[in-house]
Design a protein around this motif. Sequence first.
Motif, PDB file in Angstrom:
ATOM      1  N   TRP A 193      42.948  42.899  52.536  1.00 53.65           N
ATOM      2  CA  TRP A 193      43.266  42.951  53.970  1.00 53.65           C
ATOM      3  C   TRP A 193      42.065  43.433  54.778  1.00 53.65           C
ATOM      4  CZ3 TRP A 193      46.927  39.911  55.079  1.00 53.65           C
ATOM      5  CH2 TRP A 193      48.095  39.813  54.310  1.00 53.65           C
ATOM      6  N   ILE A 194      41.263  44.341  54.218  1.00 56.12           N
ATOM      7  CA  ILE A 194      40.070  44.783  54.955  1.00 56.12           C
ATOM      8  C   ILE A 194      39.113  43.600  55.136  1.00 56.12           C
ATOM      9  CG2 ILE A 194      37.973  46.214  54.889  1.00 56.12           C
ATOM     10  CD1 ILE A 194      39.534  48.340  53.408  1.00 56.12           C
ATOM     11  N   VAL A 195      38.878  42.862  54.050  1.00 54.28           N
ATOM     12  CA  VAL A 195      37.939  41.743  54.138  1.00 54.28           C
ATOM     13  C   VAL A 195      38.439  40.705  55.143  1.00 54.28           C
ATOM     14  CG1 VAL A 195      37.044  39.777  52.812  1.00 54.28           C
ATOM     15  CG2 VAL A 195      36.787  42.090  51.940  1.00 54.28           C
ATOM     16  N   LEU A 196      39.750  40.485  55.184  1.00 49.86           N
ATOM     17  CA  LEU A 196      40.291  39.555  56.189  1.00 49.86           C
ATOM     18  C   LEU A 196      39.942  40.055  57.603  1.00 49.86           C
ATOM     19  CD1 LEU A 196      42.176  37.130  56.980  1.00 49.86           C
ATOM     20  CD2 LEU A 196      43.965  38.841  57.241  1.00 49.86           C
ATOM     21  N   HIS A 197      40.182  41.355  57.847  1.00 55.27           N
ATOM     22  CA  HIS A 197      39.907  41.883  59.190  1.00 55.27           C
ATOM     23  C   HIS A 197      38.419  41.811  59.533  1.00 55.27           C
ATOM     24  CE1 HIS A 197      44.024  43.651  58.961  1.00 55.27           C
ATOM     25  NE2 HIS A 197      43.984  43.221  60.197  1.00 55.27           N
ATOM     26  N   LEU A 198      37.571  42.086  58.556  1.00 58.97           N
ATOM     27  CA  LEU A 198      36.130  42.021  58.832  1.00 58.97           C
ATOM     28  C   LEU A 198      35.690  40.581  59.092  1.00 58.97           C
ATOM     29  CD1 LEU A 198      34.581  44.618  56.350  1.00 58.97           C
ATOM     30  CD2 LEU A 198      35.215  44.913  58.745  1.00 58.97           C
ATOM     31  N   ALA A 199      36.333  39.637  58.403  1.00 57.93           N
ATOM     32  CA  ALA A 199      35.997  38.223  58.608  1.00 57.93           C
ATOM     33  C   ALA A 199      36.386  37.793  60.022  1.00 57.93           C
ATOM     34  CB  ALA A 199      36.718  37.363  57.569  1.00 57.93           C
ATOM     35  N   ILE A 200      37.499  38.334  60.513  1.00 62.50           N
ATOM     36  CA  ILE A 200      37.969  37.948  61.856  1.00 62.50           C
ATOM     37  C   ILE A 200      37.208  38.723  62.940  1.00 62.50           C
ATOM     38  CG2 ILE A 200      39.981  37.977  63.403  1.00 62.50           C
ATOM     39  CD1 ILE A 200      41.722  37.624  60.888  1.00 62.50           C
ATOM     40  N   HIS A 201      36.980  40.017  62.670  1.00 60.27           N
ATOM     41  CA  HIS A 201      36.333  40.875  63.686  1.00 60.27           C
ATOM     42  C   HIS A 201      34.860  41.070  63.312  1.00 60.27           C
ATOM     43  CE1 HIS A 201      40.268  41.911  65.454  1.00 60.27           C
ATOM     44  NE2 HIS A 201      40.682  41.803  64.211  1.00 60.27           N
ATOM     45  N   GLY A 202      34.054  40.063  63.675  1.00 59.73           N
ATOM     46  CA  GLY A 202      32.636  40.070  63.322  1.00 59.73           C
ATOM     47  C   GLY A 202      31.908  41.308  63.833  1.00 59.73           C
ATOM     48  N   ASP A 203      32.345  41.855  64.998  1.00 62.39           N
ATOM     49  CA  ASP A 203      31.659  43.040  65.550  1.00 62.39           C
ATOM     50  C   ASP A 203      31.821  44.235  64.605  1.00 62.39           C
ATOM     51  OD1 ASP A 203      34.391  42.908  66.120  1.00 62.39           O
ATOM     52  OD2 ASP A 203      34.232  44.064  67.974  1.00 62.39           O
ATOM     53  N   TRP A 204      33.023  44.406  64.047  1.00 59.98           N
ATOM     54  CA  TRP A 204      33.245  45.527  63.116  1.00 59.98           C
ATOM     55  C   TRP A 204      32.529  45.291  61.791  1.00 59.98           C
ATOM     56  CZ3 TRP A 204      34.385  50.211  64.383  1.00 59.98           C
ATOM     57  CH2 TRP A 204      35.062  50.431  65.575  1.00 59.98           C
ATOM     58  N   GLN A 205      32.464  44.030  61.399  1.00 61.45           N
ATOM     59  CA  GLN A 205      31.734  43.706  60.162  1.00 61.45           C
ATOM     60  C   GLN A 205      30.262  44.108  60.325  1.00 61.45           C
ATOM     61  OE1 GLN A 205      30.286  39.797  57.658  1.00 61.45           O
ATOM     62  NE2 GLN A 205      32.199  39.602  58.742  1.00 61.45           N
ATOM     63  N   GLU A 244      36.456  53.661  45.375  1.00 64.85           N
ATOM     64  CA  GLU A 244      36.375  52.278  44.865  1.00 64.85           C
ATOM     65  C   GLU A 244      36.256  51.286  46.035  1.00 64.85           C
ATOM     66  OE1 GLU A 244      39.714  51.457  42.349  1.00 64.85           O
ATOM     67  OE2 GLU A 244      39.219  49.330  42.162  1.00 64.85           O
ATOM     68  N   THR A 245      37.089  51.497  47.050  1.00 62.79           N
ATOM     69  CA  THR A 245      37.076  50.603  48.212  1.00 62.79           C
ATOM     70  C   THR A 245      35.716  50.656  48.905  1.00 62.79           C
ATOM     71  OG1 THR A 245      39.426  51.010  48.503  1.00 62.79           O
ATOM     72  CG2 THR A 245      38.281  50.112  50.399  1.00 62.79           C
ATOM     73  N   LYS A 246      35.194  51.874  49.083  1.00 59.03           N
ATOM     74  CA  LYS A 246      33.920  52.004  49.805  1.00 59.03           C
ATOM     75  C   LYS A 246      32.758  51.399  49.009  1.00 59.03           C
ATOM     76  CE  LYS A 246      35.170  55.826  52.763  1.00 59.03           C
ATOM     77  NZ  LYS A 246      35.059  57.250  53.100  1.00 59.03           N
ATOM     78  N   ILE A 247      32.777  51.576  47.702  1.00 59.57           N
ATOM     79  CA  ILE A 247      31.687  51.006  46.891  1.00 59.57           C
ATOM     80  C   ILE A 247      31.750  49.472  46.948  1.00 59.57           C
ATOM     81  CG2 ILE A 247      30.841  50.696  44.512  1.00 59.57           C
ATOM     82  CD1 ILE A 247      31.509  53.607  43.978  1.00 59.57           C
ATOM     83  N   ALA A 248      32.941  48.921  46.750  1.00 63.48           N
ATOM     84  CA  ALA A 248      33.065  47.452  46.727  1.00 63.48           C
ATOM     85  C   ALA A 248      32.631  46.867  48.071  1.00 63.48           C
ATOM     86  CB  ALA A 248      34.494  47.059  46.392  1.00 63.48           C
ATOM     87  N   LEU A 249      33.128  47.450  49.171  1.00 64.14           N
ATOM     88  CA  LEU A 249      32.774  46.907  50.489  1.00 64.14           C
ATOM     89  C   LEU A 249      31.283  47.042  50.758  1.00 64.14           C
ATOM     90  CD1 LEU A 249      35.712  48.181  52.712  1.00 64.14           C
ATOM     91  CD2 LEU A 249      35.273  45.833  51.984  1.00 64.14           C
ATOM     92  N   SER A 250      30.704  48.194  50.410  1.00 66.49           N
ATOM     93  CA  SER A 250      29.265  48.401  50.657  1.00 66.49           C
ATOM     94  C   SER A 250      28.460  47.345  49.922  1.00 66.49           C
ATOM     95  CB  SER A 250      28.817  49.787  50.170  1.00 66.49           C
ATOM     96  OG  SER A 250      29.482  50.785  50.875  1.00 66.49           O
ATOM     97  N   MET A 251      28.806  47.111  48.657  1.00 70.33           N
ATOM     98  CA  MET A 251      28.007  46.171  47.856  1.00 70.33           C
ATOM     99  C   MET A 251      28.164  44.731  48.351  1.00 70.33           C
ATOM    100  SD  MET A 251      28.369  48.011  44.118  1.00 70.33           S
ATOM    101  CE  MET A 251      27.304  46.931  43.179  1.00 70.33           C
ATOM    102  N   ILE A 252      29.339  44.403  48.902  1.00 71.97           N
ATOM    103  CA  ILE A 252      29.538  43.055  49.463  1.00 71.97           C
ATOM    104  C   ILE A 252      28.738  42.930  50.766  1.00 71.97           C
ATOM    105  CG2 ILE A 252      31.228  41.459  50.466  1.00 71.97           C
ATOM    106  CD1 ILE A 252      33.323  42.753  48.553  1.00 71.97           C
ATOM    107  N   LEU A 253      28.877  43.945  51.641  1.00 71.40           N
ATOM    108  CA  LEU A 253      28.213  43.870  52.951  1.00 71.40           C
ATOM    109  C   LEU A 253      26.687  43.878  52.825  1.00 71.40           C
ATOM    110  CD1 LEU A 253      30.575  46.272  54.939  1.00 71.40           C
ATOM    111  CD2 LEU A 253      30.287  43.821  55.342  1.00 71.40           C
TER     112      LEU A 253
END
Length: 362
Positions: A179-191, A316-325
């Motif tokens: 769900w976080i990745v969905l929101h970041l995909a939609i809200h480019g400014d937050w991404q 876990e969430t923060k590591i995964a998101l950081s490495m993707i971003l």
Amino acid sequence: MLLLLNFGGLFGQNMTPAIIVSVETMLERWKGQEGKEIEVYNEFRLLTSEVISRTAFGSNYLEGEKIFAMLNKLTILVSRNISKTKIPFINKLWKSVEMLESEKLEKGIQDYVMEMIKKREDKVVSGEADSFGNDFLGLLVNAYNDLDDKNRVSLEDLVGECKTIYFAGQETVNSLLAWIVLHLAIHGDWQEKARREVIDIFGNQNPHLQGIAKLKIMTMIINETLRLYGPSNGLPRTVAREVQLGKLLLPANIDILPLNIGLHRDPHLWGDDVHLFKPERFAEGIAKATNYTAAAFFPFGLGPRSCVGMTLATIETKIALSMILQRYTITISPAYVHSPIPILTIRPRHGIQIILEPLHSC
Ligand code: HEM
């Protein structure tokens, strides 16, 4: 149960390297998929299964694959039948196809857990290892073999604990990440804000605990996603004795399901924009966002039975998101259809399809 309470303490042994290895395995799978559609709910299912297998059971996803498949089937059956009335006497004489299927799965899970225990015991007996291990499974096998009757854990409890950790450790973070990745995909400014923060703190290096503690924007994004699509949407309870709850008089021995999702989306608590994704609500922390109302936001539960895996889940969430971003920009695929469905957690019925573009040639 006391053993579960100990699990939080096990986290002190720093699970960051195991999480990073699991995320790297996922990113390796994504190589060559740039510009193509990826279904991330399933990708994060594999990731979170790998993390919980490594951190709690000292194995990897492939070794635990059978138990995850059985638990997934059992979850769907339990969720379908959660509000159906059970009549103990009748159900002893007659069982529906789904009840029989659930019993078969329960037995399969028990056999699998027994196999894992035996492997650990055999290693000690043969001298290959000098203890049952100091991860979650090791702690359980120790308690199962305790010479003191008072401290010994029964097989039933042991299997129950393993099921809880496999399920709670996998399904929840799986759903949150998706769900976080969905929101970041939609809200480019937050991404973009999240990425800038990650690069400022880690550059192109792997995340570390010291930096993870400084991820303020990411914490706001996680909290806002937990508010809108938190994996736990209700906390089942049995009423032990008659109790007055506001205007309701609850009789003893009934099951209730207070929905925290209702509070998380209550316009009286959050304002008229309650349904919108606005991480800025959490800019000054949870207490300020909730106007100091503790019961307005409790994605990890409240009180003595609250989540023992909260630290693991957050890191876990923060590591995964950081490495993707650090590596990709994320956009939503035109194939995505929004259809959240409660199957114990809130799942995307048709998955979440995104498209990744590399930030620089990897
Ligand atoms: C985003 C991720 C997660 C969320 C939102 C979450 C949420 C919750 C909630 C709301 C409860 C309380 C249930 C109740 O009061 O009935 C709970 C309990 C629990 N959680 Fe989590 N959880 C998450 C991740 C994890 C992880 C990663 C683990 C294990 C590694 C875990 C293990 C547990 C266990 C064992 C309990 C039961 C504690 C007890 O009964 O005393 N959770 N979780």
